[in-house]
Write an enzyme that holds these catalytic residues in place. Structure first.
Site, PDB file in Angstrom:
ATOM      1  N   GLU A   1       6.115  29.745   5.124  1.00  0.00           N
ATOM      2  CA  GLU A   1       6.240  29.392   3.941  1.00  0.00           C
ATOM      3  C   GLU A   1       7.027  30.355   3.262  1.00  0.00           C
ATOM      4  O   GLU A   1       6.832  31.536   3.441  1.00  0.00           O
ATOM      5  CB  GLU A   1       4.582  29.583   3.327  1.00  0.00           C
ATOM      6  CG  GLU A   1       4.537  29.552   1.447  1.00  0.00           C
ATOM      7  CD  GLU A   1       5.036  28.133   1.070  1.00  0.00           C
ATOM      8  OE1 GLU A   1       4.713  27.007   1.623  1.00  0.00           O
ATOM      9  OE2 GLU A   1       6.071  28.323   0.333  1.00  0.00           O
TER      10      GLU A   1
ATOM     11  N   ALA B   1       8.049  19.927   6.147  1.00  0.00           N
ATOM     12  CA  ALA B   1       6.886  19.751   5.164  1.00  0.00           C
ATOM     13  C   ALA B   1       7.436  20.435   3.779  1.00  0.00           C
ATOM     14  O   ALA B   1       6.681  21.172   3.390  1.00  0.00           O
ATOM     15  CB  ALA B   1       5.523  19.884   5.483  1.00  0.00           C
TER      16      ALA B   1
ATOM     17  N   ILE C   1       0.534  18.817   2.384  1.00  0.00           N
ATOM     18  CA  ILE C   1       0.937  17.863   3.882  1.00  0.00           C
ATOM     19  C   ILE C   1       1.246  18.864   5.007  1.00  0.00           C
ATOM     20  O   ILE C   1       0.594  18.737   6.037  1.00  0.00           O
ATOM     21  CB  ILE C   1       2.347  17.236   3.405  1.00  0.00           C
ATOM     22  CG1 ILE C   1       1.883  16.147   2.467  1.00  0.00           C
ATOM     23  CG2 ILE C   1       2.802  16.588   4.680  1.00  0.00           C
ATOM     24  CD1 ILE C   1       3.051  15.371   2.060  1.00  0.00           C
TER      25      ILE C   1
ATOM     26  N   CYS D   1       1.027   6.008   0.875  1.00  0.00           N
ATOM     27  CA  CYS D   1      -0.541   6.566   0.728  1.00  0.00           C
ATOM     28  C   CYS D   1      -1.342   5.604   1.767  1.00  0.00           C
ATOM     29  O   CYS D   1      -1.900   6.340   2.665  1.00  0.00           O
ATOM     30  CB  CYS D   1      -1.136   6.144  -0.683  1.00  0.00           C
ATOM     31  SG  CYS D   1      -2.815   6.466  -0.613  1.00  0.00           S
TER      32      CYS D   1
ATOM     33  N   VAL E   1       8.724  16.417  -1.281  1.00  0.00           N
ATOM     34  CA  VAL E   1       9.237  15.140  -1.361  1.00  0.00           C
ATOM     35  C   VAL E   1       9.981  14.855  -2.843  1.00  0.00           C
ATOM     36  O   VAL E   1       9.777  15.727  -3.553  1.00  0.00           O
ATOM     37  CB  VAL E   1       8.056  13.985  -1.356  1.00  0.00           C
ATOM     38  CG1 VAL E   1       7.295  14.102  -0.162  1.00  0.00           C
ATOM     39  CG2 VAL E   1       7.162  14.036  -2.506  1.00  0.00           C
TER      40      VAL E   1
ATOM     41  N   ALA F   1      -1.741  10.262  -5.405  1.00  0.00           N
ATOM     42  CA  ALA F   1      -1.935   9.007  -5.256  1.00  0.00           C
ATOM     43  C   ALA F   1      -2.874   8.500  -6.559  1.00  0.00           C
ATOM     44  O   ALA F   1      -2.633   7.638  -7.090  1.00  0.00           O
ATOM     45  CB  ALA F   1      -2.906   8.434  -4.016  1.00  0.00           C
TER      46      ALA F   1
ATOM     47  N   GLY G   1       0.740  -1.236   0.017  1.00  0.00           N
ATOM     48  CA  GLY G   1       0.126   0.032  -0.189  1.00  0.00           C
ATOM     49  C   GLY G   1       0.766   1.134   0.053  1.00  0.00           C
ATOM     50  O   GLY G   1       0.203   2.381  -0.039  1.00  0.00           O
ATOM     51  N   GLY G   2       2.171   1.017   0.234  1.00  0.00           N
ATOM     52  CA  GLY G   2       3.122   2.313   0.003  1.00  0.00           C
ATOM     53  C   GLY G   2       2.936   3.305   0.996  1.00  0.00           C
ATOM     54  O   GLY G   2       2.300   3.111   2.124  1.00  0.00           O
TER      55      GLY G   2
ATOM     56  N   HIS H   1     -31.493  19.445  -4.353  1.00  0.00           N
ATOM     57  CA  HIS H   1     -31.733  20.252  -3.106  1.00  0.00           C
ATOM     58  C   HIS H   1     -32.112  19.776  -1.928  1.00  0.00           C
ATOM     59  O   HIS H   1     -33.039  18.680  -2.164  1.00  0.00           O
ATOM     60  CB  HIS H   1     -32.747  21.287  -3.593  1.00  0.00           C
ATOM     61  CG  HIS H   1     -33.156  22.173  -2.539  1.00  0.00           C
ATOM     62  ND1 HIS H   1     -32.122  23.162  -2.223  1.00  0.00           N
ATOM     63  CD2 HIS H   1     -34.131  22.293  -1.584  1.00  0.00           C
ATOM     64  CE1 HIS H   1     -32.497  23.992  -1.271  1.00  0.00           C
ATOM     65  NE2 HIS H   1     -33.968  23.521  -0.999  1.00  0.00           N
TER      66      HIS H   1
HETATM   67  C1  LIG Z   1       1.469  12.682   4.762  1.00  0.00           C
HETATM   68  C2  LIG Z   1       1.118  12.578   3.422  1.00  0.00           C
HETATM   69  C3  LIG Z   1      -0.346  12.803   3.301  1.00  0.00           C
HETATM   70  C4  LIG Z   1      -0.631  12.649   1.732  1.00  0.00           C
HETATM   71  N1  LIG Z   1      -1.836  12.850   1.458  1.00  0.00           N
HETATM   72  C5  LIG Z   1      -2.350  12.581   0.011  1.00  0.00           C
HETATM   73  C6  LIG Z   1      -3.949  12.776  -0.138  1.00  0.00           C
HETATM   74  O1  LIG Z   1      -4.845  13.105   0.544  1.00  0.00           O
HETATM   75  N2  LIG Z   1      -4.119  12.701  -1.379  1.00  0.00           N
HETATM   76  C7  LIG Z   1      -3.321  12.285  -2.602  1.00  0.00           C
HETATM   77  O2  LIG Z   1      -3.509  12.009  -3.886  1.00  0.00           O
HETATM   78  N3  LIG Z   1      -2.164  12.063  -2.094  1.00  0.00           N
HETATM   79  C8  LIG Z   1      -1.545  12.122  -1.059  1.00  0.00           C
HETATM   80  N4  LIG Z   1      -0.422  12.203  -0.538  1.00  0.00           N
HETATM   81  C9  LIG Z   1       0.553  11.586  -1.435  1.00  0.00           C
HETATM   82  C10 LIG Z   1       0.617  10.062  -1.950  1.00  0.00           C
HETATM   83  O3  LIG Z   1       0.805   9.204  -0.493  1.00  0.00           O
HETATM   84  C11 LIG Z   1       1.463   9.821  -2.892  1.00  0.00           C
HETATM   85  O4  LIG Z   1       1.345  10.541  -4.065  1.00  0.00           O
HETATM   86  C12 LIG Z   1       1.475   8.320  -3.118  1.00  0.00           C
HETATM   87  O5  LIG Z   1       1.825   7.363  -2.139  1.00  0.00           O
HETATM   88  C13 LIG Z   1       2.193   7.835  -4.582  1.00  0.00           C
HETATM   89  O6  LIG Z   1       2.128   6.642  -4.630  1.00  0.00           O
HETATM   90  P1  LIG Z   1       3.365   5.520  -5.377  1.00  0.00           P
HETATM   91  O7  LIG Z   1       2.838   4.184  -5.868  1.00  0.00           O
HETATM   92  O8  LIG Z   1       4.107   6.570  -6.300  1.00  0.00           O
HETATM   93  O9  LIG Z   1       4.402   5.325  -4.312  1.00  0.00           O
HETATM   94  P2  LIG Z   1       4.209   5.124  -2.700  1.00  0.00           P
HETATM   95  O10 LIG Z   1       3.350   5.302  -2.097  1.00  0.00           O
HETATM   96  O11 LIG Z   1       5.472   6.032  -2.125  1.00  0.00           O
HETATM   97  O12 LIG Z   1       5.011   3.509  -2.736  1.00  0.00           O
HETATM   98  C14 LIG Z   1       6.091   3.341  -3.197  1.00  0.00           C
HETATM   99  C15 LIG Z   1       6.455   1.963  -2.331  1.00  0.00           C
HETATM  100  O13 LIG Z   1       7.753   1.415  -2.824  1.00  0.00           O
HETATM  101  C16 LIG Z   1       8.434   0.614  -2.097  1.00  0.00           C
HETATM  102  N5  LIG Z   1       9.988   0.645  -2.660  1.00  0.00           N
HETATM  103  C17 LIG Z   1      10.729   1.624  -2.874  1.00  0.00           C
HETATM  104  N6  LIG Z   1      11.805   1.181  -3.433  1.00  0.00           N
HETATM  105  C18 LIG Z   1      11.740  -0.069  -3.422  1.00  0.00           C
HETATM  106  C19 LIG Z   1      12.440  -1.152  -3.661  1.00  0.00           C
HETATM  107  N7  LIG Z   1      13.902  -0.964  -4.355  1.00  0.00           N
HETATM  108  N8  LIG Z   1      12.288  -2.422  -3.773  1.00  0.00           N
HETATM  109  C20 LIG Z   1      11.010  -2.541  -3.308  1.00  0.00           C
HETATM  110  N9  LIG Z   1      10.048  -1.674  -2.925  1.00  0.00           N
HETATM  111  C21 LIG Z   1      10.381  -0.448  -3.041  1.00  0.00           C
HETATM  112  C22 LIG Z   1       8.330   1.343  -0.812  1.00  0.00           C
HETATM  113  O14 LIG Z   1       8.370   0.796   0.324  1.00  0.00           O
HETATM  114  C23 LIG Z   1       6.543   1.790  -1.038  1.00  0.00           C
HETATM  115  O15 LIG Z   1       5.908   1.081  -0.288  1.00  0.00           O
HETATM  116  C24 LIG Z   1       0.185  12.089   0.696  1.00  0.00           C
HETATM  117  C25 LIG Z   1       1.540  12.260   1.118  1.00  0.00           C
HETATM  118  C26 LIG Z   1       1.844  12.234   2.547  1.00  0.00           C
HETATM  119  C27 LIG Z   1       3.312  11.883   2.909  1.00  0.00           C
END
Ligand SMILES: Cc1cc2nc3c(=O)[nH]c(=O)nc-3n(C[C@H](O)[C@H](O)[C@H](O)COP(=O)(O)OP(=O)(O)OC[C@H]3O[C@@H](n4cnc5c(N)ncnc54)[C@H](O)[C@@H]3O)c2cc1C
Length: 479
Positions: free
Chosen positions: A217, A283, A198, A49, A286, A333, A46-47, A458
């Protein structure tokens, strides 16, 4: 613990590195398209997100929202006595929500027959990866470290907090979103450096839970990517609530002491202010996880911390693709998910439309909420277009008044010549649930006529969307 891979399980059509919203959705779509698919993850299904981003913050913000309503129970004719909260329970609920969704990804992988490989992946050559043992425990049934092959390798490794000199996080007094998500106790005072989504969401959460919050900011506007009028309105609301905001200002140094952190803040007007707080949240954006995955050896092009891709998510190296945060902004996400779908559909030869970044909505879940899609008023003007702008206030909407949420407005921007909806921007309660109406409208290339002839239920907040459109054409009804 992870099982050793059976030899038949080492070769795939599509292999995705990273199981965030980008990676796991890509895996599901790839499996639907008939590809033998695997996903590699080293830390948590689930990364960011599901585990440290979108979802756990919304769970924290929900606790804050309910706490806020209970504090204002009197406004609704209700009495609440001895209101308090337990920080550990608030965090526990948030972690529980994450865990449930994290388990859900495991279920979805099984359901779609996607192999999960547990460990850290490095690409050795196009078509070949090595997976090294990960620190985190593998989910049941995952394949283990070893060598794997795949015709198509999709990098979805996400991003991590950006670190600026002078404000390096230490995980104790100077937090990133990781520590800010799981506070052991609520800080009494907090400095948030950066006012993107964030930063503002954490500022909103901690302020509601009782902390004295200051946001600094560097740019002249908070929520820098939002329409200036919306951001200015939101700022006024935050300041009215008691959040202190400095724009055009820069935190230059953080001095850690046992009882707090003293920040030196260049106020942008030639002066330096000092502020002592319990905790600091950095913050400041990223940066993509592009290191240690073999990109240099392969010659994959990168630019300012992210991988360069074309409209079908192909890198410059055949057979290697990238999606999501690691493939550049906006780092959201839903952008990651959609890119993944485009990527595998293109691999299948389905000719999907490339991503239109103007159609990606953005939401910030603070109080009041902010949501937008398309061009801001300034961006529309900068393109040289002749525009019409319509607005409608929450204070003139029956549902908003009934909810006790009469602060905010909806703003729409049309091309005067063609009637094309160029952008929509909102600030106020629940606008993150409303924006999708305009996203669909823009995606279908809707004109003002069609929107004006659409019936909105409405009483709903959504009526403000139609009224804003009517306002752009001098036909507003209820204001
Ligand atoms: C506090 C916070 C709040 C947020 N709120 C929102 C929101 O409300 N709405 C929104 O749209 N976005 C939000 N985001 C942004 C959102 O979380 C990201 O845009 C999203 O997670 C990106 O998805 P991704 O699949 O690209 O990567 P990620 O979710 O970062 O997942 C990447 C995965 O790859 C894995 N990985 C990395 N390298 C390797 C490797 N070499 N081998 C195996 N696995 C690896 C990591 O462990 C991770 O699990 C928020 C982010 C943060 C930090």
């Amino acid at each position: 613990m992870a099982a050793t891979p059976a030899s038949t399980d080492t070769s795939f059509d599509v292999l995705i590195i990273g199981s965030g919203p980008g990676g796991y959705v890509t895996a599901i779509r790839a499996a639907q398209l008939g590809f033998k698919t695997a996903i590699v993850e080293k830390s948590h299904l689930g990364g960011i997100c599901l585990n440290w981003g979108c979802i756990p913050t919304k769970a924290l913000l929900r606790s804050a929202e309910i706490f806020h309503y209970l504090q204002h129970a009197k406004d609704y004719g209700l009495t609440v006595e001895k209101l308090s909260f337990d920080p550990a329970a608030v965090v526990k609920r948030s972690r529980g929500v994450s865990k449930r969704l994290n388990d859900g990804v495991g279920f979805l992988m099984k359901k779609n027959k996607v192999s999960v490989i547990w460990g850290a992946a490095t690409i050795d050559a196009p078509g070949k990866i090595t997976v090294a043992k990960a620190k985190a425990d593998a989910p049941k049934g995952a394949l283990g470290p070893g060598q794997y092959q795949a015709k198509h390798i999709i990098i979805a490794t996400g991003a991590r907090p950006r670190v600026l000199p002078g404000i390096e996080p230490d995980g104790k007094q100077i937090w990133t979103y990781f520590e800010a998500m799981v506070p052991e106790k609520m800080p009494k005072s907090l400095l948030v450096v950066g006012s993107g989504a964030i930063g503002i969401e954490f500022a909103s959460f901690y302020h509601t839970m009782g902390a004295e919050v200051t946001v600094v900011e560097i740019l002249p506007q908070i929520l820098p990517v939002e329409d200036a009028e919306i951001a200015a309105f939101a700022r006024k609301q935050f300041e009215r609530q008691g959040i202190k905001i400095m724009t055009g200002a820069k935190v230059t140094k953080l001095d850690k002491k046992p009882d707090g952190v003293t920040a030196a803040i260049d106020d942008g007007k030639g002066g330096t202010k000092t502020l002592t707080v319990d905790r600091v949240i950095s913050a400041v954006g990223v940066t993509g996880n592009i290191e240690n995955i073999g990109l240099e050896k392969l010659g994959v092009k990168t630019d300012r911390g992210t991988i360069v891709i074309d409209g079908m998510c192909r890198t410059n190296v055949p057979g290697i693709y990238a999606i999501g945060d690691v493939a550049g902004p906006p780092m959201l996400a839903h952008k990651a998910e959609h890119e993944g779908v485009i990527c595998v559909e293109a691999i299948k030869g389905l000719h999907p439309h490339p991503m239109n970044k103007l159609m990606i909505p953005g939401c910030t879940y603070c109080t009041p909420q902010i949501a937008s899609v398309g061009l801001t008023e300034k961006a529309a003007k900068d393109t040289g277009l002749d525009i019409r702008v319509g607005r409608f206030p929450f204070s003139a909407n029956g549902k908003a008044i009934a909810l006790g949420e009469d602060q905010g407005f909806v703003k729409v921007i049309f091309d005067k010549k063609t009637g094309q909806l160029l952008g929509a921007h909102m600030v106020g309660a629940e606008v993150t649930e409303l924006i999708q109406g305009f996203v669909v409208a823009m995606n279908l290339e809707t004109t003002e006529e069609e929107l004006m002839h659409t019936i909105f239920p409405h009483p709903t907040l959504s009526e403000m969307m139609k009224e804003a459109v009517l306002d752009a054409y001098c036909r507003v009804l209820n204001a």
